[in-house]
Design an enzyme around this catalytic site. Structure first.
Site, short mmCIF file in Angstrom:
data_model
loop_
_atom_site.label_atom_id
_atom_site.label_comp_id
_atom_site.label_asym_id
_atom_site.label_seq_id
_atom_site.Cartn_x
_atom_site.Cartn_y
_atom_site.Cartn_z
N LEU A 77 0.89 -1.15 0.00
CA LEU A 77 0.00 0.00 0.00
C LEU A 77 0.93 1.20 0.00
O LEU A 77 1.79 1.33 0.87
CB LEU A 77 -0.89 -0.03 1.25
CG LEU A 77 -2.10 0.87 1.30
CD1 LEU A 77 -3.01 0.68 0.10
CD2 LEU A 77 -2.88 0.63 2.58
N ASP A 78 0.81 2.06 -1.00
CA ASP A 78 1.71 3.19 -1.15
C ASP A 78 1.80 4.02 0.13
O ASP A 78 0.85 4.07 0.91
CB ASP A 78 1.24 4.10 -2.29
CG ASP A 78 1.26 3.42 -3.63
OD1 ASP A 78 2.15 2.58 -3.85
OD2 ASP A 78 0.39 3.74 -4.46
N ARG A 79 2.91 4.70 0.27
CA ARG A 79 3.13 5.54 1.44
C ARG A 79 2.05 6.60 1.58
O ARG A 79 1.62 6.92 2.68
CB ARG A 79 4.52 6.19 1.35
CG ARG A 79 4.93 6.93 2.58
CD ARG A 79 6.36 7.35 2.51
NE ARG A 79 6.54 8.37 1.49
CZ ARG A 79 7.32 9.43 1.63
NH1 ARG A 79 8.01 9.60 2.73
NH2 ARG A 79 7.43 10.30 0.67
N SER A 118 -1.03 6.33 0.67
CA SER A 118 -2.34 5.69 0.78
C SER A 118 -2.51 5.18 2.20
O SER A 118 -1.52 4.94 2.91
CB SER A 118 -2.46 4.54 -0.21
OG SER A 118 -2.36 5.01 -1.53
#
Length: 181
Positions: free
Chosen positions: A45-47, A49
Site C-alpha cells: 500500500l503506497d506511502r 495511501s
C-alpha cells in the site's frame, strides 16, 4: 496455523518493516505499529495511501493475497477532484488503457462521504473545486493503479483508503491499530 494480522496503515507509513531510503533519512515503517515477529505484508500500500494492510507468517497465503492471478477483490474509498460524469465512471468500469496496458474492469460507484478518521496531514481543500467519494473495487494490483485510473479520466485522487481485501475489512480498526483476523 497461519497468523493473519489486519493493520490500518496510516498515511505516510511505508509498507515494510525497515526503511532502505536515502542515508540519513528515516521514514515511518510498519515496525512502529506492528511488533510481531515473522509476519510480512501480503502486497503493498503506497506511502501516501491509507487503510487495510494484511500481514501474515504464511508465504503461500501471502502469495494468494498479493498475486493478481487469484483475483482477490480489493475495495478502496477514493476521494477524487471534481464530480465524475457517468461516462467517466463507465470508462473505469470497462477498464482503462494505462502505460503498462489495459486494466481489468473495475466496480466503481459514487458514495456519500464515509465516516473516516482525520488524516494527518489533512487533504487539501479548495473552495472552487468540488470533490467526490468513489467506492472502487479492483481484482489486480498494479503500481498506483487506482490513482492512475482516476487521473486517466480527469479526476486526480486526493485521498485513497483501502477498505477491504477479500473477506477482510477495516471495520472497527482505528488508524495505526492492528488486530488478528
Amino acid at each position: 496455523m497461519s497468523r493473519v494480522i489486519l493493520l490500518n496503515k496510516p498515511f505516510g507509513v511505508l509498507s515494510q518493516f525497515t526503511d532502505k531510503g536515502l542515508e540519513g533519512t528515516t521514514r515511518p515503517t510498519l515496525s512502529a505499529y506492528v511488533d510481531v515477529p515473522q509476519v510480512y505484508p501480503a502486497g503493498r500500500l503506497d506511502r501516501d495511501s491509507e487503510g487495510l494492510l494484511v500481514l501474515t507468517d504464511d508465504g503461500r497465503l501471502q502469495a494468494q493475497i498479493a498475486d493478481p492471478k487469484f483475483k482477490k477483490p480489493k475495495t478502496y474509498l477514493v476521494l477524487v477532484e471534481r464530480i465524475p460524469s457517468e461516462d467517466a465512471l463507465q470508462s473505469l468500469r470497462k477498464g482503462i488503457t494505462l502505460k503498462d496496458g489495459m486494466t481489468r474492469p473495475a466496480q466503481v460507484e459514487r458514495v456519500e462521504p464515509p465516516e473516516l478518521w482525520e488524516r494527518d496531514p489533512p487533504v487539501r481543500f479548495r473552495k472552487s473545486v468540488p470533490d467526490c467519494w468513489l467506492k472502487f473495487t479492483i481484482r489486480e494490483g498494479r503500481n498506483r493503479q487506482v490513482r492512475r485510473m482516476t487521473a486517466a479520466v480527469g479526476h486526480p485522487t486526493l485521498r485513497l483508503v483501502r477498505w477491504s481485501v477479500g473477506e477482510w475489512t477495516l471495520d472497527g480498526i482505528a488508524s495505526g491499530v492492528w488486530r488478528d483476523a
